[in-house]
Each structure stands twice: as structure tokens, then as C-alpha cells.
Design an enzyme around this catalytic site. Structure first.
Site, PDB file in Angstrom:
ATOM      1  NE  ARG A  74     -25.543   9.488  75.888  1.00 46.94           N
ATOM      2  CZ  ARG A  74     -24.961   8.316  76.158  1.00 46.94           C
ATOM      3  NH1 ARG A  74     -24.315   8.145  77.297  1.00 46.94           N
ATOM      4  NH2 ARG A  74     -25.016   7.316  75.314  1.00 46.94           N
TER       5      ARG A  74
ATOM      6  NE  ARG B 135     -27.486   4.264  73.078  1.00 44.10           N
ATOM      7  CZ  ARG B 135     -27.751   5.009  74.157  1.00 44.10           C
ATOM      8  NH1 ARG B 135     -28.704   5.920  74.108  1.00 44.10           N
ATOM      9  NH2 ARG B 135     -27.060   4.854  75.245  1.00 44.10           N
TER      10      ARG B 135
ATOM     11  CE  LYS C 104     -21.342   0.656  78.687  1.00 42.68           C
ATOM     12  NZ  LYS C 104     -22.814   0.581  78.536  1.00 42.68           N
TER      13      LYS C 104
ATOM     14  NE  ARG D 107     -27.799   8.337  79.955  1.00 45.09           N
ATOM     15  CZ  ARG D 107     -27.114   7.343  79.398  1.00 45.09           C
ATOM     16  NH1 ARG D 107     -26.168   6.734  80.076  1.00 45.09           N
ATOM     17  NH2 ARG D 107     -27.399   6.955  78.174  1.00 45.09           N
TER      18      ARG D 107
HETATM   19  P1  AP5 Z   1     -25.087   4.990  83.034  1.00 48.05           P
HETATM   20  O1  AP5 Z   1     -24.078   4.728  84.083  1.00 48.05           O
HETATM   21  O2  AP5 Z   1     -25.073   6.307  82.362  1.00 48.05           O
HETATM   22  O3  AP5 Z   1     -25.112   3.765  81.975  1.00 48.05           O
HETATM   23  P2  AP5 Z   1     -24.059   3.345  80.841  1.00 48.05           P
HETATM   24  O4  AP5 Z   1     -23.880   1.874  80.923  1.00 48.05           O
HETATM   25  O5  AP5 Z   1     -22.848   4.201  80.908  1.00 48.05           O
HETATM   26  O6  AP5 Z   1     -24.955   3.647  79.568  1.00 48.05           O
HETATM   27  P3  AP5 Z   1     -24.609   4.407  78.196  1.00 48.05           P
HETATM   28  O7  AP5 Z   1     -25.928   4.771  77.595  1.00 48.05           O
HETATM   29  O8  AP5 Z   1     -23.623   5.503  78.418  1.00 48.05           O
HETATM   30  O9  AP5 Z   1     -23.958   3.256  77.381  1.00 48.05           O
HETATM   31  P4  AP5 Z   1     -23.746   3.188  75.876  1.00 48.05           P
HETATM   32  O10 AP5 Z   1     -22.806   2.067  75.803  1.00 48.05           O
HETATM   33  O11 AP5 Z   1     -24.958   3.059  75.056  1.00 48.05           O
HETATM   34  O12 AP5 Z   1     -23.248   4.667  75.497  1.00 48.05           O
HETATM   35  P5  AP5 Z   1     -21.817   5.224  75.100  1.00 48.05           P
HETATM   36  O13 AP5 Z   1     -21.737   6.606  75.593  1.00 48.05           O
HETATM   37  O14 AP5 Z   1     -20.762   4.261  75.482  1.00 48.05           O
HETATM   38  O15 AP5 Z   1     -26.530   4.764  83.712  1.00 48.05           O
HETATM   39  C1  AP5 Z   1     -27.719   4.966  82.958  1.00 48.05           C
HETATM   40  C2  AP5 Z   1     -28.795   5.627  83.849  1.00 48.05           C
HETATM   41  O16 AP5 Z   1     -29.203   4.688  84.842  1.00 48.05           O
HETATM   42  C3  AP5 Z   1     -28.326   6.867  84.613  1.00 48.05           C
HETATM   43  O17 AP5 Z   1     -29.365   7.790  84.680  1.00 48.05           O
HETATM   44  C4  AP5 Z   1     -27.989   6.347  86.018  1.00 48.05           C
HETATM   45  O18 AP5 Z   1     -28.196   7.350  86.997  1.00 48.05           O
HETATM   46  C5  AP5 Z   1     -28.976   5.203  86.162  1.00 48.05           C
HETATM   47  N1  AP5 Z   1     -28.451   4.072  86.928  1.00 48.05           N
HETATM   48  C6  AP5 Z   1     -27.186   3.578  86.918  1.00 48.05           C
HETATM   49  N2  AP5 Z   1     -27.089   2.511  87.735  1.00 48.05           N
HETATM   50  C7  AP5 Z   1     -28.329   2.313  88.258  1.00 48.05           C
HETATM   51  C8  AP5 Z   1     -28.887   1.359  89.168  1.00 48.05           C
HETATM   52  N3  AP5 Z   1     -28.128   0.382  89.711  1.00 48.05           N
HETATM   53  N4  AP5 Z   1     -30.190   1.452  89.487  1.00 48.05           N
HETATM   54  C9  AP5 Z   1     -30.975   2.428  88.944  1.00 48.05           C
HETATM   55  N5  AP5 Z   1     -30.524   3.369  88.076  1.00 48.05           N
HETATM   56  C10 AP5 Z   1     -29.206   3.308  87.743  1.00 48.05           C
HETATM   57  O19 AP5 Z   1     -21.898   5.225  73.497  1.00 48.05           O
HETATM   58  C11 AP5 Z   1     -22.742   6.122  72.810  1.00 48.05           C
HETATM   59  C12 AP5 Z   1     -22.543   5.963  71.302  1.00 48.05           C
HETATM   60  O20 AP5 Z   1     -21.178   6.287  70.952  1.00 48.05           O
HETATM   61  C13 AP5 Z   1     -22.750   4.552  70.738  1.00 48.05           C
HETATM   62  O21 AP5 Z   1     -24.125   4.294  70.465  1.00 48.05           O
HETATM   63  C14 AP5 Z   1     -21.895   4.611  69.465  1.00 48.05           C
HETATM   64  O22 AP5 Z   1     -22.557   5.300  68.433  1.00 48.05           O
HETATM   65  C15 AP5 Z   1     -20.690   5.434  69.921  1.00 48.05           C
HETATM   66  N6  AP5 Z   1     -19.610   4.593  70.468  1.00 48.05           N
HETATM   67  C16 AP5 Z   1     -19.171   4.574  71.767  1.00 48.05           C
HETATM   68  N7  AP5 Z   1     -18.189   3.675  71.911  1.00 48.05           N
HETATM   69  C17 AP5 Z   1     -17.991   3.114  70.685  1.00 48.05           C
HETATM   70  C18 AP5 Z   1     -17.110   2.098  70.215  1.00 48.05           C
HETATM   71  N8  AP5 Z   1     -16.260   1.468  71.030  1.00 48.05           N
HETATM   72  N9  AP5 Z   1     -17.195   1.759  68.895  1.00 48.05           N
HETATM   73  C19 AP5 Z   1     -18.045   2.376  68.053  1.00 48.05           C
HETATM   74  N10 AP5 Z   1     -18.921   3.327  68.449  1.00 48.05           N
HETATM   75  C20 AP5 Z   1     -18.891   3.707  69.758  1.00 48.05           C
HETATM   76 MG    MG Z   2     -22.014   5.666  79.658  1.00 46.57          MG
END
Ligand code: AP5
Ligand code: MG
Length: 212
Positions: free
Chosen positions: A154, A165, A13, A122
Site C-alpha cells: 500500500r 497515521r 482490523k 504488509r
Molecule cells: P491489517 O489487518 O491489515 O491491519 P489494519 O488494522 O486493518 O490496519 P490498516 O493499516 O488497514 O488500518 P488503518 O486504519 O490505518 O487503514 P485504513 O485502510 O482504515 O494487519 C496489518 C498487517 O499485520 C498485515 O500484514 C497482517 O497480515 C498482519 N497481522 C495482522 N494481525 C496480526 C497478528 N496478530 N500478528 C502478526 N501479524 C498480524 O485507512 C487508510 C487511510 O484512509 C487513512 O489513513 C485515512 O487517510 C483514510 N480513511 C479511512 N477511514 C477513514 C475515516 N473513517 N475518516 C477519514 N479518513 C479515513
Molecule cells: Mg485495514
């Protein structure tokens, strides 16, 4: 253009949001990034949120929804925005619908085995750039090539937390796929491909929506 990027942890994402930001000149709003900024600044909200994030659990709605509402109301969102990591539960989707309507929800699907590798490999930079140990040559993964900053992992990217997660995603977030499909907003994208192939599909989807 008001778009939400949807998908499990590690789906890409954040990676894809950066491409859309460049093409459409609209801001990326990542609740994860907003919460991590609060944690870094050591605010009361950040201290509270960290307890949930470290376990891989969702941060309570009263925090996250208020934060989103405030962010969306800012001037830079007038032309649109890309939501990344919000909504993440039915209650959040309903709250969002009372604030603003979305043009599309892009659902990036990726096999679970690949997700764990993507997350545990990552590496992040404070400037927002994201890297992966498998995509960047060995020896070049310590320093950010955009700003020269040091890369870090992270805290919630350990294998144990990733499993929690993913569990939270399946139980609380995944039901939103059908919710948005029923509303005719969902666009599926196969995320088991290269970053460029996925990005090209998303660009086509958004161009089609814009032309409607
Ligand atoms: P990346 O683009 O970083 O993936 P992402 O989908 O952004 O993954 P996240 O881990 O950030 O998602 P998340 O939803 O768990 O975390 P968030 O920060 O939102 O890509 C991942 C890796 O893969 C990278 O190294 C990249 O280089 C590689 N990659 C990308 N595309 C690729 C491809 N096509 N091929 C190969 N490699 C690839 O949330 C974190 C925490 O915050 C949650 O657990 C929760 O506690 C809290 N939180 C956030 N939002 C909320 C909410 N709305 N409500 C309640 N709690 C929340
Ligand atoms: Mg992310």
C-alpha cells in the site's frame, strides 16, 4: 450484529474482519477499502482523498460520512455489518449514532513497535487478501494463494507515513475508546498475540453479545 472494529493502523482490523464475515455472513465495511477503490478508479472523490491518504491524514467528514451512510443503507447490511476504520473521530461517531446504533465496539490493542513492523511488512492483493512478510515463507510472498494475483505494498505503508497515521490515531481517533467505554459498548482485546488467538477472543465476545 452491528460491530465496529477499533484499533490503531496495523492492529489487525482487516484481518479479523475477514473471520467475522465468514462466521456471521455479514459484510465488512472498510472506509479505507472504499476510498482506495475510488483512488484506483480515478474518480474526483478518489483524487481528492488520495491527497489526504498519502499524508496519513483523515479524509474530510463530508466525504467519508456520506460514503458510509450510503453503504449502510444497502440491502446486504440488513442483518448487520462490521465497520473497519469508521468512526475515526468524535464527529464521525456522533454522525453514526444518528444513523444506526452499534451492538459492540471491539478495541484491538497492540504495542506501537509491533504496529510499525506489521504495516511496513504488509503485502496486499487486489482480491482483498492481506499477507505479511514475517508470516508467509520467503519466496511465497509475491503471489496471492487465493486468486494467484500479484501482491503489492500500500502506498501509505511507508515508515514515514505510518508515523503520521499513528499520530493522527492518537490525537483524533483514540479519544473514542473512552467515548464507547462510557456507553458500555467497548470490548478490549489484546492484539499482541497470534491471529487465531485474537480471533477466538472476538468470536467469544460476539457470541456473548448475540446471546444477550
Ligand atoms: P491489517 O489487518 O491489515 O491491519 P489494519 O488494522 O486493518 O490496519 P490498516 O493499516 O488497514 O488500518 P488503518 O486504519 O490505518 O487503514 P485504513 O485502510 O482504515 O494487519 C496489518 C498487517 O499485520 C498485515 O500484514 C497482517 O497480515 C498482519 N497481522 C495482522 N494481525 C496480526 C497478528 N496478530 N500478528 C502478526 N501479524 C498480524 O485507512 C487508510 C487511510 O484512509 C487513512 O489513513 C485515512 O487517510 C483514510 N480513511 C479511512 N477511514 C477513514 C475515516 N473513517 N475518516 C477519514 N479518513 C479515513
Ligand atoms: Mg485495514
Amino acid at each position: 450484529m452491528k460491530v465496529a472494529l477499533f484499533g490503531p493502523p496495523g492492529a489487525g482490523k482487516g484481518t479479523q474482519a475477514r473471520y467475522i464475515v465468514e462466521s456471521y455472513k455479514i459484510p465488512q465495511i472498510s472506509t479505507g477499502d472504499l476510498l482506495r477503490a475510488q483512488v484506483r478508479e480515478g474518480t474526483d472523490l478518489g483524487k481528492m482523498a488520495k491527497e489526504y491518504m498519502d499524508k496519513g491524514a483523515l479524509v474530510p467528514n463530508e466525504v467519508v460520512i456520506g460514503m458510509m451512510k450510503e453503504r449502510i443503507s444497502r440491502d446486504d447490511c440488513r442483518k448487520g455489518f462490521i465497520l473497519d476504520g469508521f468512526p475515526r473521530a468524535l464527529s464521525q461517531a456522533e454522525a453514526l449514532s444518528r444513523i444506526v446504533g452499534l451492538d459492540a465496539v471491539v478495541n484491538i490493542t497492540v504495542d506501537t513497535s509491533a504496529l510499525i513492523r506489521r504495516i511496513t511488512g504488509r503485502r496486499m492483493c487486489g482480491c482483498g487478501a492481506t499477507y505479511h512478510v514475517d508470516l508467509n515463507p520467503p519466496g511465497q510472498i509475491g503471489i496471492c494463494d487465493r486468486c494467484g494475483g500479484s501482491l503489492y505494498q500500500r502506498e501509505d505503508d511507508s515508515e514515514a507515513t505510518v508515523k503520521s497515521r499513528l499520530e493522527v490515531y492518537h490525537t483524533q481517533t483514540e479519544p473514542l475508546v473512552e467515548y464507547y467505554r462510557m456507553k458500555g459498548l467497548l470490548k478490549d482485546v489484546d492484539g499482541n498475540r497470534s491471529i487465531e488467538e485474537i480471533s477466538s477472543d472476538i468470536v467469544d465476545i460476539l457470541a456473548h453479545i448475540e446471546g444477550q
